[in-house]
Design an enzyme around this catalytic site. Structure first.
Site, PDB file in Angstrom:
ATOM      1  N   TYR A 136       0.860  -1.174   0.000  1.00  0.00           N
ATOM      2  CA  TYR A 136       0.000   0.000   0.000  1.00  0.00           C
ATOM      3  C   TYR A 136       0.903   1.233   0.000  1.00  0.00           C
ATOM      4  O   TYR A 136       1.988   1.228   0.582  1.00  0.00           O
ATOM      5  CB  TYR A 136      -0.892   0.027   1.241  1.00  0.00           C
ATOM      6  CG  TYR A 136      -2.051  -0.936   1.197  1.00  0.00           C
ATOM      7  CD1 TYR A 136      -2.904  -0.973   0.098  1.00  0.00           C
ATOM      8  CD2 TYR A 136      -2.301  -1.809   2.245  1.00  0.00           C
ATOM      9  CE1 TYR A 136      -3.976  -1.850   0.057  1.00  0.00           C
ATOM     10  CE2 TYR A 136      -3.374  -2.692   2.205  1.00  0.00           C
ATOM     11  CZ  TYR A 136      -4.205  -2.703   1.108  1.00  0.00           C
ATOM     12  OH  TYR A 136      -5.251  -3.570   1.061  1.00  0.00           O
ATOM     13  N   ARG A 171     -16.920   1.110   4.846  1.00  0.00           N
ATOM     14  CA  ARG A 171     -17.488  -0.224   5.027  1.00  0.00           C
ATOM     15  C   ARG A 171     -18.470  -0.192   6.201  1.00  0.00           C
ATOM     16  O   ARG A 171     -18.084  -0.201   7.376  1.00  0.00           O
ATOM     17  CB  ARG A 171     -16.366  -1.242   5.233  1.00  0.00           C
ATOM     18  CG  ARG A 171     -15.519  -1.378   3.975  1.00  0.00           C
ATOM     19  CD  ARG A 171     -14.693  -2.642   3.979  1.00  0.00           C
ATOM     20  NE  ARG A 171     -13.513  -2.545   4.808  1.00  0.00           N
ATOM     21  CZ  ARG A 171     -12.326  -2.079   4.371  1.00  0.00           C
ATOM     22  NH1 ARG A 171     -12.203  -1.650   3.129  1.00  0.00           N
ATOM     23  NH2 ARG A 171     -11.304  -2.039   5.187  1.00  0.00           N
ATOM     24  N   LYS A 258      -2.127  -3.511  -9.335  1.00  0.00           N
ATOM     25  CA  LYS A 258      -3.455  -4.068  -9.048  1.00  0.00           C
ATOM     26  C   LYS A 258      -4.458  -2.942  -8.842  1.00  0.00           C
ATOM     27  O   LYS A 258      -4.182  -1.978  -8.124  1.00  0.00           O
ATOM     28  CB  LYS A 258      -3.393  -4.945  -7.801  1.00  0.00           C
ATOM     29  CG  LYS A 258      -4.710  -5.576  -7.382  1.00  0.00           C
ATOM     30  CD  LYS A 258      -4.482  -6.498  -6.198  1.00  0.00           C
ATOM     31  CE  LYS A 258      -5.770  -7.147  -5.713  1.00  0.00           C
ATOM     32  NZ  LYS A 258      -6.625  -6.178  -4.978  1.00  0.00           N
ATOM     33  N   HIS A 282     -10.949  -4.173  -6.031  1.00  0.00           N
ATOM     34  CA  HIS A 282     -10.613  -4.381  -4.615  1.00  0.00           C
ATOM     35  C   HIS A 282     -11.668  -5.234  -3.914  1.00  0.00           C
ATOM     36  O   HIS A 282     -11.954  -5.049  -2.717  1.00  0.00           O
ATOM     37  CB  HIS A 282     -10.461  -3.049  -3.888  1.00  0.00           C
ATOM     38  CG  HIS A 282      -9.410  -3.060  -2.818  1.00  0.00           C
ATOM     39  ND1 HIS A 282      -8.212  -2.406  -2.953  1.00  0.00           N
ATOM     40  CD2 HIS A 282      -9.360  -3.656  -1.592  1.00  0.00           C
ATOM     41  CE1 HIS A 282      -7.486  -2.582  -1.856  1.00  0.00           C
ATOM     42  NE2 HIS A 282      -8.165  -3.346  -1.019  1.00  0.00           N
ATOM     43  N   GLY A 315     -14.901 -11.885  -7.212  1.00  0.00           N
ATOM     44  CA  GLY A 315     -16.074 -12.694  -7.519  1.00  0.00           C
ATOM     45  C   GLY A 315     -15.793 -14.118  -7.950  1.00  0.00           C
ATOM     46  O   GLY A 315     -16.716 -14.825  -8.365  1.00  0.00           O
ATOM     47  N   GLY A 336      -8.870 -14.253  -3.430  1.00  0.00           N
ATOM     48  CA  GLY A 336      -8.644 -13.732  -2.090  1.00  0.00           C
ATOM     49  C   GLY A 336      -9.553 -14.353  -1.059  1.00  0.00           C
ATOM     50  O   GLY A 336      -9.114 -15.065  -0.154  1.00  0.00           O
TER      51      GLY A 336
END
Length: 383
Positions: A136, A171, A258, A282, A315, A336
């Site tokens: 990051y 979130r 990414k 993400h 997904g 992930g």
């Protein structure tokens, strides 16, 4: 009577997700499972794969199936790499290492997150394999370069720069559950935690996890909760194309970017010399309402014309999704949540089970589609 790890008996990634939901307190499960705002992308990332339909070949000899390919010039038995996931120690002690070991066993790359609860050096020492490090972009460039230099010294094969996180997403599951950083314990957490004794026992036994790579980001910061809060405040929203070029010039190995959804951005990345692109939103955890990665994939792949590897994540819950991704132009897929559900529900055996489920479904889908190798998969297989 021998104890049986239930995760090894799972038949699908959905089974592993359900097992994880039962094992973890709701707030902890939602932290891993949830997305940003209305969570449009959480569902749409999966639905986008389901909207694609196969047009299979018939009467083909599919007795022998080859799922291997080259990743950065080295053979891999599967078109899969493990995507970075942060804070896994909140869900299970040493979950990072569990997933890394499962990946190493089948020879696929594992990506360690900046916000992992295992250090760059320790995961390589305990689970040596094809290792990628995901960085990051922090305001503290001295710390950022120390992390990158540590990955190089530890012999990581590739550096992954995540570019879709100039600021953190909203979130709301975490907000409703009181899972904010720094964490503040309340009575509702007590009931939630006490209702999940297996998770609580492990937590009390090992203590609160630490985001090991970021110890020292602020003076006197030691807990994972405090560090996570510090990281959120220290993302660099000024990071731009010139900043990425500096990283490209300083990092001597493979560079992956990414978080790409636009073909014009992909062309710019190609021009500055990146080695691979990951088409990604993400996992729906940052900007809600974006195009699904599998829908964005064809235009991005066309923009780079096969000159660099193009991967996709978001997904992917079935081996058939991997076939669809290849048909839409992906070199391979990053997964992930799938191995994460496996590790959180069943440790290393659970993570291995997640990978084997995807591999078995990949082979079965190829057989049912009349395809014997990854190179035979193209857009004609789908409508």
């Amino acid at each position: 009577m021998m104890w049986i790890n239930r995760a090894t008996q799972a038949y699908s990634i959905a089974d592993l997700r359900e097992m994880t939901a039962r094992r973890l307190p709701k707030g902890i499960f939602d932290f891993f499972d949830g997305g940003a705002e209305d969570e449009i992308n959480i569902q749409d990332n999966c639905d986008a794969f389901q909207r694609l339909r196969f047009v299979p070949h018939i009467l083909m000899d599919v007795s022998e199936i080859d799922t291997s390919l080259e990743i950065f010039g080295k053979k891999s038995e599967l078109p899969i790499a493990i995507a970075p996931t942060g804070g896994t120690g909140f869900g299970r002690w040493n979950a990072d290492i569990a997933i890394a070991k499962a990946a190493a066993q089948v020879g696929i790359p594992y990506t360690l997150s900046t916000s992992a609860t295992t250090s760059i050096e320790r995961v390589m020492q305990e689970a040596p394999g094809r290792m990628w490090f995901q960085a990051y972009i922090l305001k503290n460039k001295e710390l950022l370069w120390k992390l990158i230099d540590r990955a190089l010294s530890a012999d990581y094969e590739a550096l992954m720069i995540t570019v879709d996180l100039p600021v953190g997403g909203k979130r709301e599951r975490d907000l409703h559950n009181g899972m904010t950083f720094p964490f503040r314990f309340s009575l509702r957490h007590a009931f939630d935690f006490l209702s999940h004794p297996l998770w609580l026992y492990e937590f009390l036994r090992h203590g609160f996890p630490v985001i090991e790579n970021l110890v020292g980001i602020e003076n006197n910061v030691v807990s994972a909760s405090r560090i996570a809060s510090s990281v959120g405040r220290n993302y660099d929203p000024s990071f731009n194309w010139n900043s990425l070029k500096i990283i490209r010039d300083r990092w001597p190995r493979k560079l992956i970017v990414k978080g790409v959804l636009r073909p014009d951005d992909a062309q710019k990345l190609l021009s500055i010399g990146v080695d691979a692109i990951v088409v990604s939103n993400h996992g729906g955890r940052q900007l809600d309402g974006t195009i699904a990665p599998i829908d964005a994939l064809p235009s991005v792949a066309n923009a780079v014309g096969g000159k660099i590897e193009v991967w996709v994540d978001g997904g992917i819950r079935r081996g058939s999704d991997i076939v669809k991704a290849r048909a839409m132009g992906a070199h391979g897929v990053l997964v992930g949540r799938a191995p994460l559900y496996g590790a959180l529900s069943g440790g290393q055996p659970g993570a291995s089970r997640a990978i084997s489920i995807l591999a078995d479904e990949l082979i079965r889908t190829m057989q049912l589609c009349g395809i014997t190798s990854l190179n035979e998969i193209n857009e004609s297989l789908l409508v």
